[in-house]
Design a protein around this motif. Sequence first.
Motif, PDB file in Angstrom:
ATOM      1  N   ARG A 175       0.791  -1.045  -0.001  1.00  0.00           N
ATOM      2  CA  ARG A 175       0.003  -0.019  -0.020  1.00  0.00           C
ATOM      3  C   ARG A 175       0.904   1.247  -0.200  1.00  0.00           C
ATOM      4  N   THR A 177       1.174   4.988   0.746  1.00  0.00           N
ATOM      5  CA  THR A 177       0.592   5.798   1.587  1.00  0.00           C
ATOM      6  C   THR A 177       0.471   7.300   0.952  1.00  0.00           C
ATOM      7  N   ASP A 178       0.927   7.598   0.255  1.00  0.00           N
ATOM      8  CA  ASP A 178       0.603   8.715  -0.414  1.00  0.00           C
ATOM      9  C   ASP A 178       0.098   8.678  -1.764  1.00  0.00           C
ATOM     10  N   ALA A 179      -0.512   7.607  -2.276  1.00  0.00           N
ATOM     11  CA  ALA A 179      -1.270   7.547  -3.502  1.00  0.00           C
ATOM     12  C   ALA A 179      -2.329   6.627  -3.249  1.00  0.00           C
ATOM     13  N   ASP A 180      -3.301   6.645  -4.334  1.00  0.00           N
ATOM     14  CA  ASP A 180      -4.327   5.802  -4.301  1.00  0.00           C
ATOM     15  C   ASP A 180      -4.003   4.627  -4.856  1.00  0.00           C
ATOM     16  N   ALA A 181      -3.268   3.781  -4.411  1.00  0.00           N
ATOM     17  CA  ALA A 181      -2.405   2.652  -4.901  1.00  0.00           C
ATOM     18  C   ALA A 181      -2.298   1.449  -3.877  1.00  0.00           C
ATOM     19  N   VAL A 182      -2.935   0.443  -4.076  1.00  0.00           N
ATOM     20  CA  VAL A 182      -2.946  -0.763  -3.034  1.00  0.00           C
ATOM     21  C   VAL A 182      -3.016  -1.791  -4.098  1.00  0.00           C
ATOM     22  N   TRP A 196      -4.923  -5.485  -8.367  1.00  0.00           N
ATOM     23  CA  TRP A 196      -4.688  -3.941  -8.438  1.00  0.00           C
ATOM     24  C   TRP A 196      -5.828  -3.261  -7.849  1.00  0.00           C
ATOM     25  N   GLY A 197      -5.966  -2.332  -6.969  1.00  0.00           N
ATOM     26  CA  GLY A 197      -6.972  -1.597  -6.190  1.00  0.00           C
ATOM     27  C   GLY A 197      -7.968  -2.380  -5.596  1.00  0.00           C
ATOM     28  N   ALA A 199      -9.703  -3.134  -2.400  1.00  0.00           N
ATOM     29  CA  ALA A 199     -10.029  -2.522  -1.121  1.00  0.00           C
ATOM     30  C   ALA A 199      -9.314  -2.694   0.038  1.00  0.00           C
ATOM     31  N   ALA A 200      -8.680  -1.727   0.644  1.00  0.00           N
ATOM     32  CA  ALA A 200      -7.776  -2.128   2.103  1.00  0.00           C
ATOM     33  C   ALA A 200      -8.433  -2.714   2.934  1.00  0.00           C
TER      34      ALA A 200
END
Length: 247
Positions: A175, A177-182, A196-197, A199-200
Motif C-alpha cells: 500500500r 500511503t501517499d497515493a491511491d494505490a493498493v 490492483w486496487g 480495497a484496503a
Amino acid sequence: MEIPEFVETLDQEGRSLAAAAEQAGPDVKVATCPGWQVRDLVRHTGMVHRWATAFVAEGYPTYHPDGGLPELDGAELLAWFRDGHRRLVDTLAAAPPDLSCWSFLPAPSPLAFWARRQAHETTMHRVDAQSALGETPDTVTRGFAVDGIHELLRGFHGRPRSQVRSRTPRVLRVRATDADAVWTVRLSPEPPVSEWGVAAGGDVDCELAGPAARLYLALWNRLPFPDLTGDASLAALWREKSGITWG
C-alpha cells in the motif's frame, strides 16, 4: 505515464548513473548489488541498453541474445556506456508508435514496453551507482514509483518463473500511503497473483506500506521496507525470492 515521459526519465537517469559511476570509480563496491563493483554495474547496464536498442531499431520479432559484456574499463567504459545510453534514448524517441518487435511483459505496445522497462531498469541501477558513493539515492516521482511497483508485481511476478511462493495460501498487501494505490498479492505454491486496487479492508497476513518512492526501492530490494505490519516472514520471503535475474 506516456512514452515520452518514460524516455525523458531514461535520459535523465542514465546521465545520473554515469555521473555517479564516474565519481565513485570502477573499483568501488556496489552496496546494493553484493559481489559487484562499479565496473560490473556499468558493463551490465550498458549491455542491456544495447540489447534493448537492437529490438527497437531492428524490429526483431522473437528473442534475440545480447551482445555480451565488454572488456572495457575506466574512462573507455564510461564513454561506451554513455554512447549506448544516448543511442537507446534517441532510438526510442524516434521509433514509430506502431513499432512491432519482441517484448516480454504486458504493455499497450512494444514501444511502450521498451520505454517503460528501460526507464525502470536504468533508474534502479542509478540507485545502485549512488549506493557506491555511500549516499542516499535520489528519489523518483510518485507516479513513476507507482508504475514501477505495478510493473514489478503485475508484470515480473505475474510470470510463471516467479519464485515468490508459499506452501500454504497467504496474502500480502502493498500500500502506497501517499497515493491511491493498493496491491493485494495472493501467494500459494503457484506463481503469485497480484490484484490492483483491491480495497484496503480485507484480511491479509502482512502489509508493506509507505510512500510510493520508498516502497518502489524496497520492493526491488534496494531499501528496507518503510512500514511492516503482520507476519514478517512474508517480507523475508519477498527478500529471499523476489530477485529478478538476467537471462
